[in-house]
Motif scaffolding. Structure first.
Motif, PDB file in Angstrom:
ATOM      1  N   GLN A  48       0.825  -1.204   0.000  1.00  0.00           N
ATOM      2  CA  GLN A  48       0.000   0.000   0.000  1.00  0.00           C
ATOM      3  C   GLN A  48       0.862   1.259   0.000  1.00  0.00           C
ATOM      4  N   GLY A  49       1.946   1.245   0.777  1.00  0.00           N
ATOM      5  CA  GLY A  49       2.833   2.400   0.807  1.00  0.00           C
ATOM      6  C   GLY A  49       3.462   2.668  -0.549  1.00  0.00           C
ATOM      7  N   GLU A  52       0.874   4.109  -2.890  1.00  0.00           N
ATOM      8  CA  GLU A  52       0.646   5.532  -2.625  1.00  0.00           C
ATOM      9  C   GLU A  52       1.718   6.394  -3.286  1.00  0.00           C
ATOM     10  N   ARG A  53       2.938   5.909  -3.283  1.00  0.00           N
ATOM     11  CA  ARG A  53       4.063   6.692  -3.813  1.00  0.00           C
ATOM     12  C   ARG A  53       4.169   6.630  -5.336  1.00  0.00           C
ATOM     13  N   GLY A  55       1.554   5.592  -7.552  1.00  0.00           N
ATOM     14  CA  GLY A  55       0.323   5.767  -8.303  1.00  0.00           C
ATOM     15  C   GLY A  55      -0.174   4.492  -8.966  1.00  0.00           C
ATOM     16  N   SER A  57      -1.702   0.547  -8.909  1.00  0.00           N
ATOM     17  CA  SER A  57      -2.655  -0.151  -8.052  1.00  0.00           C
ATOM     18  C   SER A  57      -1.896  -1.049  -7.085  1.00  0.00           C
ATOM     19  N   ILE A  58      -2.516  -1.347  -5.952  1.00  0.00           N
ATOM     20  CA  ILE A  58      -1.846  -2.162  -4.951  1.00  0.00           C
ATOM     21  C   ILE A  58      -1.610  -3.583  -5.465  1.00  0.00           C
ATOM     22  N   GLY A 173       3.656   5.408   3.767  1.00  0.00           N
ATOM     23  CA  GLY A 173       2.239   5.768   3.818  1.00  0.00           C
ATOM     24  C   GLY A 173       1.288   4.609   3.933  1.00  0.00           C
ATOM     25  N   GLY A 174       1.800   3.393   4.170  1.00  0.00           N
ATOM     26  CA  GLY A 174       0.941   2.227   4.329  1.00  0.00           C
ATOM     27  C   GLY A 174       0.185   2.254   5.637  1.00  0.00           C
ATOM     28  N   SER A 175      -0.917   1.505   5.692  1.00  0.00           N
ATOM     29  CA  SER A 175      -1.812   1.525   6.841  1.00  0.00           C
ATOM     30  C   SER A 175      -1.399   0.498   7.888  1.00  0.00           C
TER      31      SER A 175
END
Length: 243
Positions: A48-49, A52-53, A55, A57-58, A173-175
């Motif tokens: 995910q991080g 986010e960086r 652009g 898809s996960i 930026g991952g959850s």
């Protein structure tokens, strides 16, 4: 295990169905954790991080990371199986497909429900594809390869890898949240349960999943030889589930 070596023996059709059902379910369960919004599994945090960086898809990031990790098998002399290569692609595709179909949710109850469902399905998926005996995934193979190369315990190698993965993903930026902790606590027992449930007999009256007697989590510890010291896990499922 080579890719070709797994394509023989009894129960081949069942094993193939389990392999691809398990990998698809793994991607679905990971997507549900994303939609739950309460924290992801360790590698999911990294994916995910990076998504986010970059652009991307996960799911695409998951495929790319799996391919890079698979390249790391070369210097540590790990050999992939059909399940290893399939793992790289099927999970990422299933994850993106599920995210396209399942909308984002609002509210804590919905998040908790998706988190619980995602963790249980992830445990079932792990049991399905490991019991199919087509080789470990790239990330698990990296762990077992480093264990063999360094002589360090599976527990230490796995912990070090996952701490590094979570920390890197979080910084990107991952959850990370309560779901990450609950996943870490629950996935071992769940995978162990489903591994036994989905075990495919290797021969009449037997299974290549070791019998641990009355202790449901024996494969989470050292294997005992009568009158000897504990020895390291000897099969991919023992190594992967050891925590």
């Amino acid at each position: 295990m080579s890719i070709a070596s797994g394509l023989r023996g009894r129960h081949l059709t069942r094993r193939l169905v389990q392999l691809y059902a398990g990998l698809a379910l793994y991607g679905i369960s990971s997507a549900l954790l994303v939609r739950g919004g309460l924290g992801l599994e360790p590698w999911g945090v990294l994916h995910q991080g990076l998504a986010e960086r970059t652009g991307l898809s996960i799911g695409v990031v998951s495929i790319a990371v799996g391919a890079v990790v698979l390249l790391l098998w070369i210097p540590i002399r790990q050999r992939p199986g059909l399940g290893t290569v399939s793992n790289v692609f099927v999970i990422g595709l299933a994850m993106d497909g599920t995210l396209a179909l399942v909308p984002e949710t609002d509210g804590l109850p919905a998040g908790i429900a998706l988190l619980a469902l995602g963790i249980v399905l992830n445990g079932a998926a792990t049991g399905l594809y490991i019991a199919a005996r087509f080789g470990p995934g790239p990330r698990d193979g990296l762990m077992t390869g480093l264990h063999r190369l360094t002589g360090r315990s599976i527990r230490l190698v796995r912990t070090a890898i996952e701490i590094a993965v979570v920390a890197t993903g979080f910084l990107l930026g991952g959850s990370v949240g309560v779901g990450t902790v609950l996943y870490a606590l629950a996935i071992g027992p769940l995978a162990q349960f489903f591994l036994r449930w989905f075990a495919v007999p290797e021969r009449d009256g037997g299974s290549d999943i070791p019998d641990s007697g009355s202790h449901p989590h024996t494969s989470g510890s050292s294997i005992q030889n009568p009158g000897s010291e504990p020895v390291a896990p000897t099969t991919p499922d023992q190594a992967i589930l050891r925590r």
